[in-house]
Design an enzyme around this catalytic site. Structure first.
Site, PDB file in Angstrom:
ATOM      1  CE1 TYR A 127      30.044  -7.456  -8.406  1.00  0.00           C
ATOM      2  CE2 TYR A 127      30.943  -6.669 -10.471  1.00  0.00           C
ATOM      3  CZ  TYR A 127      30.960  -6.690  -9.095  1.00  0.00           C
ATOM      4  OH  TYR A 127      31.885  -5.947  -8.403  1.00  0.00           O
ATOM      5  CB  SER A 161      28.861  -9.400 -15.341  1.00  0.00           C
ATOM      6  OG  SER A 161      29.494  -8.169 -15.128  1.00  0.00           O
ATOM      7  CB  THR A 162      27.807 -14.894 -15.798  1.00  0.00           C
ATOM      8  OG1 THR A 162      29.012 -15.664 -15.661  1.00  0.00           O
ATOM      9  CG2 THR A 162      27.769 -14.206 -17.141  1.00  0.00           C
ATOM     10  N   GLY A 163      28.622 -14.266 -12.411  1.00  0.00           N
ATOM     11  CA  GLY A 163      28.673 -14.925 -11.101  1.00  0.00           C
ATOM     12  C   GLY A 163      27.974 -14.065 -10.073  1.00  0.00           C
ATOM     13  CB  ILE A 208      40.663 -18.423 -16.012  1.00  0.00           C
ATOM     14  CG1 ILE A 208      41.168 -17.630 -17.215  1.00  0.00           C
ATOM     15  CG2 ILE A 208      40.809 -17.644 -14.718  1.00  0.00           C
ATOM     16  CD1 ILE A 208      40.334 -16.404 -17.555  1.00  0.00           C
ATOM     17  CB  VAL A 210      37.101 -15.640 -11.855  1.00  0.00           C
ATOM     18  CG1 VAL A 210      36.707 -14.223 -12.179  1.00  0.00           C
ATOM     19  CG2 VAL A 210      38.262 -16.087 -12.719  1.00  0.00           C
ATOM     20  CG  ASP A 211      38.992 -10.360  -7.953  1.00  0.00           C
ATOM     21  OD1 ASP A 211      40.193 -10.349  -8.264  1.00  0.00           O
ATOM     22  OD2 ASP A 211      38.404  -9.384  -7.434  1.00  0.00           O
TER      23      ASP A 211
HETATM   24  P1  ADP Z   1      31.363 -11.336 -11.342  1.00  0.00           P
HETATM   25  O1  ADP Z   1      31.442 -10.575 -10.059  1.00  0.00           O
HETATM   26  O2  ADP Z   1      31.871 -10.551 -12.527  1.00  0.00           O
HETATM   27  O3  ADP Z   1      30.022 -11.951 -11.576  1.00  0.00           O
HETATM   28  P2  ADP Z   1      32.478 -13.946 -10.586  1.00  0.00           P
HETATM   29  O4  ADP Z   1      33.891 -14.272 -10.335  1.00  0.00           O
HETATM   30  O5  ADP Z   1      31.520 -14.084  -9.458  1.00  0.00           O
HETATM   31  O6  ADP Z   1      32.493 -12.453 -11.190  1.00  0.00           O
HETATM   32  O7  ADP Z   1      31.926 -14.809 -11.773  1.00  0.00           O
HETATM   33  C1  ADP Z   1      32.262 -14.616 -13.118  1.00  0.00           C
HETATM   34  C2  ADP Z   1      32.359 -15.975 -13.787  1.00  0.00           C
HETATM   35  O8  ADP Z   1      33.606 -16.573 -13.448  1.00  0.00           O
HETATM   36  C3  ADP Z   1      31.271 -16.959 -13.366  1.00  0.00           C
HETATM   37  O9  ADP Z   1      30.711 -17.533 -14.523  1.00  0.00           O
HETATM   38  C4  ADP Z   1      32.037 -18.009 -12.562  1.00  0.00           C
HETATM   39  O10 ADP Z   1      31.469 -19.297 -12.753  1.00  0.00           O
HETATM   40  C5  ADP Z   1      33.393 -17.938 -13.211  1.00  0.00           C
HETATM   41  N1  ADP Z   1      34.534 -18.449 -12.435  1.00  0.00           N
HETATM   42  C6  ADP Z   1      34.666 -18.576 -11.096  1.00  0.00           C
HETATM   43  N2  ADP Z   1      35.890 -19.084 -10.788  1.00  0.00           N
HETATM   44  C7  ADP Z   1      36.543 -19.269 -11.969  1.00  0.00           C
HETATM   45  C8  ADP Z   1      37.821 -19.773 -12.347  1.00  0.00           C
HETATM   46  N3  ADP Z   1      38.710 -20.180 -11.439  1.00  0.00           N
HETATM   47  N4  ADP Z   1      38.130 -19.841 -13.671  1.00  0.00           N
HETATM   48  C9  ADP Z   1      37.251 -19.415 -14.612  1.00  0.00           C
HETATM   49  N5  ADP Z   1      36.033 -18.920 -14.332  1.00  0.00           N
HETATM   50  C10 ADP Z   1      35.673 -18.852 -13.024  1.00  0.00           C
END
Ligand code: ADP
Length: 180
Positions: A130, A126-128, A16, A38-39
């Protein structure tokens, strides 16, 4: 009653932080101080500016509650804004997770309307870390976005679902193709 504007929902795979859309959504945690997934990617690539603005928000309003959203500029990223929303931690469906997850999408789109942006991209909130089940999360996300776009939207004309992993991509592909 407001006039509905034409819009498209796009599905893509990737990172993203590379997307050229007006606003990207961050799956933040309630501290707004950055984290993993992603954060972490958004703060790493977006630079210090995003964190400084998050700190200012924390000082003003405290933590961001689950289902709520706030926004900052996008620092060094190609987008204009980052909308930070806090997804629910999966608790086997016992703590209103579907409603809270839907609220993440709806409240982010409300902010996008306030900011008058045309395009917005969502990760799979939330799918990572969480652990929200991916298929169920995709359904909630898709329904919440469609519902908002049909009933409340005034300015957004493109919503991108960007999936980082194959499993999520397949869930969304089934949903979106099945609904076309
Ligand atoms: P949460 O704590 O809400 O679960 P995460 O960041 O662990 O957040 O995961 C949320 C989603 O973001 C997951 O499906 C993960 O695969 C995805 N993700 C991780 N890095 C990136 C990125 N750089 N760009 C887009 N999606 C990402």
């Amino acid at each position: 009653m407001t006039d509905k504007i034409p819009y498209e929902i796009e599905l893509t795979k990737g990172d993203i932080t590379s997307l050229r859309v007006d606003a990207i959504v961050n799956a933040a945690n309630s501290s707004l101080m950055g984290g993993g997934g992603v954060d972490g990617a958004i703060h790493r690539k977006g630079g210090r500016q995003i964190l400084s603005e998050c700190i200012a928000i924390r000082c003003k309003q405290g933590k961001c509650k689950t289902g709520q959203a706030v926004y900052t500029s996008a620092g060094l990223l190609p987008s204009k804004f980052v909308i930070h929303t806090v997804g629910p931690i999966w608790a086997a469906g016992t703590l209103n997770e579907p409603e809270l997850l839907a609220a993440c999408y709806t409240n982010s789109l409300r902010i996008a309307n306030e900011l008058e942006v045309s395009s917005i991209a969502f990760p799979n909130i939330s799918t990572g870390i969480y652990h929200y089940p991916k298929k169920e999360a995709a359904l909630v996300a898709y329904e919440a976005v469609k519902n908002f776009m049909e009933n409340e939207n005034k300015v957004v004309n493109k919503v991108v679902f960007i999936c980082f992993d194959d499993a999520n991509y397949i869930c969304y592909k089934d949903l979106i193709l099945g609904n076309k």
